[in-house]
Design a protein around this motif. Structure first.
Motif, mmCIF file in Angstrom:
data_model
loop_
_atom_site.group_PDB
_atom_site.id
_atom_site.type_symbol
_atom_site.label_atom_id
_atom_site.label_comp_id
_atom_site.label_asym_id
_atom_site.label_seq_id
_atom_site.Cartn_x
_atom_site.Cartn_y
_atom_site.Cartn_z
ATOM 1 N N UNK A 87 0.853 -1.088 0.131
ATOM 2 C CA UNK A 87 -0.105 0.009 0.009
ATOM 3 C C UNK A 87 0.831 1.357 -0.113
ATOM 4 N N UNK A 88 2.155 1.087 0.359
ATOM 5 C CA UNK A 88 2.984 2.414 0.460
ATOM 6 C C UNK A 88 4.396 1.885 -0.222
ATOM 7 N N UNK A 89 5.208 2.810 0.169
ATOM 8 C CA UNK A 89 6.644 2.388 -0.068
ATOM 9 C C UNK A 89 7.019 1.376 0.634
ATOM 10 N N UNK A 90 8.049 0.360 -0.033
ATOM 11 C CA UNK A 90 8.494 -0.808 0.888
ATOM 12 C C UNK A 90 9.956 -1.365 0.538
ATOM 13 N N UNK A 91 10.359 -2.016 1.410
ATOM 14 C CA UNK A 91 11.745 -2.580 1.484
ATOM 15 C C UNK A 91 11.673 -4.125 1.338
ATOM 16 N N UNK A 92 12.211 -4.468 0.005
ATOM 17 C CA UNK A 92 12.138 -5.960 -0.202
ATOM 18 C C UNK A 92 13.575 -6.727 0.133
ATOM 19 N N UNK A 93 13.390 -7.692 0.818
ATOM 20 C CA UNK A 93 14.693 -8.402 1.092
ATOM 21 C C UNK A 93 14.722 -9.823 0.123
ATOM 22 N N UNK A 94 15.717 -9.839 -0.828
ATOM 23 C CA UNK A 94 15.794 -11.074 -1.697
ATOM 24 C C UNK A 94 16.920 -11.994 -1.405
ATOM 25 N N UNK A 95 17.602 -11.621 0.021
ATOM 26 C CA UNK A 95 18.713 -12.371 0.286
ATOM 27 C C UNK A 95 18.211 -13.813 0.358
ATOM 28 N N UNK A 96 17.387 -14.059 1.131
ATOM 29 C CA UNK A 96 16.965 -15.554 1.606
ATOM 30 C C UNK A 96 15.686 -15.468 1.406
ATOM 31 N N UNK A 97 15.041 -16.218 0.378
ATOM 32 C CA UNK A 97 13.801 -16.080 -0.172
ATOM 33 C C UNK A 97 13.314 -14.729 -0.594
ATOM 34 N N UNK A 98 12.089 -14.421 0.027
ATOM 35 C CA UNK A 98 11.532 -13.001 -0.512
ATOM 36 C C UNK A 98 10.696 -12.401 0.727
ATOM 37 N N UNK A 99 10.818 -11.207 1.205
ATOM 38 C CA UNK A 99 9.709 -10.674 1.914
ATOM 39 C C UNK A 99 9.941 -9.264 2.060
ATOM 40 N N UNK A 100 8.881 -8.615 2.448
ATOM 41 C CA UNK A 100 8.893 -7.034 2.296
ATOM 42 C C UNK A 100 8.562 -6.234 3.406
ATOM 43 N N UNK A 101 8.955 -5.292 4.062
ATOM 44 C CA UNK A 101 8.594 -4.379 5.155
ATOM 45 C C UNK A 101 8.220 -2.986 4.515
ATOM 46 N N UNK A 102 7.240 -2.427 5.342
ATOM 47 C CA UNK A 102 7.168 -1.029 4.906
ATOM 48 C C UNK A 102 8.142 -0.109 5.005
ATOM 49 N N UNK A 103 8.618 0.851 4.415
ATOM 50 C CA UNK A 103 9.690 1.796 4.571
ATOM 51 C C UNK A 103 9.146 2.972 5.511
#
Length: 143
Positions: free
Chosen positions: A126-142
């Motif tokens: 819904x807003x700007x996010x930070x995605x972590x692709x190092x292991x798997x893939x998950x995102x958190x809100x910036x």
């Protein structure tokens, strides 16, 4: 093609695709899809291609170019900057800033393969996010 005294010489020139610009000491050098940097220095990058920072070795830039060349054009031009950001756990860690304001943490050798999921992850946010692709893939809100 040139003709010299009844002999012809064919010269083929192939131009490699530029995948971005290396930033070195406040100058920009075009990086082609083979990982070779231009000898021509610029004071600013040209076009809508990403800027690469903190990459120190030719093996890193060759891997970077290889990964960038695998990306769809829409993803390639959607990247603003990529910084080499190694840490004690992951020497091939990168930090990616997208033109849309999102950020990505990834590992260089698997970057292009995981970026194909970017639009799906972005669509759920819904807003700007930070995605972590190092292991798997998950995102958190910036924040």
């Amino acid at each position: 093609s040139f003709v010299l005294k009844d002999r012809s010489v064919n010269i083929q020139i192939s131009k490699e695709k530029v995948v971005g610009y290396l930033l070195i000491s406040n100058n920009y050098y075009a990086l082609n899809s083979k990982g070779n940097a231009s000898i021509v220095q610029r004071t600013s990058p040209e076009g809508n291609l990403p800027v690469f920072s903190n990459f120190k070795t030719s093996s890193e830039t060759k891997l970077l170019a290889k990964e960038m060349n695998k990306l769809a054009t829409s993803l390639l031009t959607g990247i603003s900057e990529i910084h080499a950001a190694p840490d004690s756990v992951n020497p091939e860690r990168i930090k990616v800033y997208m033109n849309d304001g999102n950020e990505i943490i990834a590992t260089l050798p698997t970057f292009s393969g995981k970026m194909k999921y970017y639009s799906q992850i972005k669509a759920k946010a819904t807003g700007k996010i930070k995605i972590n692709f190092e292991v798997g893939a998950y995102s958190t809100e910036l924040k």
